[in-house]
Each structure stands twice: as C-alpha cells, then as structure tokens.
Design a protein around this motif. Structure first.
Motif, short mmCIF file in Angstrom:
data_model
loop_
_atom_site.label_atom_id
_atom_site.label_comp_id
_atom_site.label_asym_id
_atom_site.label_seq_id
_atom_site.Cartn_x
_atom_site.Cartn_y
_atom_site.Cartn_z
N GLU A 117 0.83 -1.21 0.00
CA GLU A 117 0.00 0.00 0.00
C GLU A 117 0.86 1.25 0.00
O GLU A 117 0.54 2.25 -0.66
N PHE A 118 1.96 1.20 0.76
CA PHE A 118 2.87 2.33 0.87
C PHE A 118 3.47 2.68 -0.50
O PHE A 118 3.45 3.84 -0.93
N LEU A 119 4.00 1.69 -1.19
CA LEU A 119 4.61 1.93 -2.49
C LEU A 119 3.56 2.35 -3.52
O LEU A 119 3.81 3.20 -4.37
N GLU A 120 2.38 1.76 -3.44
CA GLU A 120 1.30 2.13 -4.35
C GLU A 120 0.89 3.58 -4.15
O GLU A 120 0.64 4.32 -5.11
N MET A 129 11.01 5.24 5.42
CA MET A 129 11.28 6.27 4.44
C MET A 129 12.70 6.17 3.89
O MET A 129 12.93 6.26 2.69
N VAL A 130 13.67 6.02 4.81
CA VAL A 130 15.07 5.95 4.41
C VAL A 130 15.30 4.75 3.49
O VAL A 130 15.95 4.86 2.44
N ALA A 131 14.78 3.58 3.89
CA ALA A 131 14.96 2.37 3.09
C ALA A 131 14.30 2.51 1.73
O ALA A 131 14.86 2.10 0.70
N TRP A 132 13.12 3.11 1.71
CA TRP A 132 12.40 3.29 0.46
C TRP A 132 13.17 4.20 -0.49
O TRP A 132 13.31 3.93 -1.68
N CYS A 133 13.68 5.31 0.05
CA CYS A 133 14.41 6.25 -0.80
C CYS A 133 15.71 5.66 -1.32
O CYS A 133 16.13 5.94 -2.45
#
Length: 215
Positions: free
Chosen positions: A154-157, A202-206
């Motif tokens: 859901e976060f990435l979407e 957030m850090v991992a996603w970026c």
C-alpha cells in the motif's frame, strides 16, 4: 479497510461516508482517492481520541466526542473534490473541501463544521508556517503520516500514485522531496511519534531509488 470503516461506524458517521463516496469526484484518483480520505479521517479521529494533544484547552468547551467526530470528518473530507493532477492550486482544493464540510448537517452528526473547515484550510500544501488552528496540526500529521499504518504494498502504491498525479517519475519526485521527507515534519506529539516510527521505512524506500536522505 474494514477496520477503517469500523471507526466511522463506531462514531455514528456512516451516513457521511456514504455522502463522501457518492459526491466525491476524486474517488478514483491515483493518490487523493476514496481510500486516502477514509484512512486520514479514521486516523485523525483516533489520534484525537488518544488524548495526546498538548493543548486540548485550545478547543474551548467543545465536548470530547464532538472533537473526535470533528477530527474524523475533517480528515475524511480534507481532499474532497481533489482533481488528482499536478499544476493545481492546493488552496483552491482545500477551500472546495472546506465549503463541502460546511454544507453538512453537523448538528445531526455531533461535530463542529466551522472547526473542521478551518482545519482543512490548514492542510494546503506546501505549508506556509505553522497551522493556524489547533486541529489543523493534527490533520496535517494524519494527512502525512497515515503512511506509517500502510502495508509495504500500500505504501509503495500510494507513493507511485502521488507521483502519477504530479506527472513526474517516482524517482524524480523522491529526489525533489528528499529534504521534506528527511525533516520528519510533524506538529503534535502524536504526529512526531508516527513520523519517527516511519522514518526507517522512508530511508529504506528512498535508498531503493538512489536517493539519500539527510540526517
């Protein structure tokens, strides 16, 4: 989503959910969608109910149940009618949503329409200073940090949807907002807890997109 809908049911606000679903032209937006409004509304109401605000006295003599419903309604409708595309004036977007809330029968459902509308006006992005209204800070926090409660999918979407609305590649949007993401912006103790709890994600996603956050 059943848990989210259960919150509205527990507050006696189901009829307003039906109003939202039937009148909101942005229900199918990639980001500012039906699901976004429902999630932010439930989270704002739950945060108000958790008694974590430092200045509850700022709300005057309004009852606790009214405050909880007001926060819930403000969150639900804060992006009502959003066009779902970049290049629009967000002040116009929030003014449209605030006007919609003022048209609802607040007395029937136990919330304060003027307070909800004022809080919605505080969510115009980019933010210009601190919120004017006490509830505005809470609504900003719920609007941003509802992401902490999303699953990874859901976060990435959601982030991909936001980039789609803005009309830029996702990696470009992340790079352009790295400072904002790294600031862990929040206006209430509850929001700060949510932000810090979400920072690692957030850090991992970026990093996946080659963007390094500061700090």
């Amino acid at each position: 989503m059943q848990r989210v809908l259960g919150w509205f049911r527990s507050c006696g606000l189901e009829p307003l959910v039906f109003d939202f679903l039937n009148t909101n032209t942005g229900n199918s937006n990639p980001y500012h969608s039906m699901a976004h409004g429902l999630r932010v509304g439930a989270l704002a109401g739950q945060a108000m109910a958790s008694h974590t605000l430092p200045d509850v006295e700022a709300f005057g003599s309004v009852t606790e149940s009214n405050l909880v419903r007001t926060a819930t309604v403000a969150g639900l409708f804060h992006d009502w009618g959003h066009p779902g595309k970049g290049g629009t004036d967000d002040k116009e977007n929030v003014e449209r949503a605030a006007q919609k809330v003022m048209q609802l029968e607040d007395g029937q459902y136990g919330f304060t329409g003027t307070m909800a509308a004022a809080a919605i006006l505080d969510t115009a992005f980019p933010y210009e200073g601190d919120p004017v209204e006490a509830l505005g800070g809470l609504l900003r926090d719920a609007d941003i940090w509802h992401m902490a409660d999303l699953t990874e999918e859901e976060f990435l979407e959601a982030q991909a949807g936001l980039a789609a609305e803005l009309g830029v590649p996702l990696a470009e949007w992340i790079a352009g907002n790295a400072t904002f993401l790294s600031d862990v912006m929040a206006w209430t103790p509850w929001g700060k807890d949510k932000a810090m709890g979400n920072r690692e994600r957030m850090v991992a996603w970026c990093k996946r997109w080659g963007v390094k956050l500061g700090g």
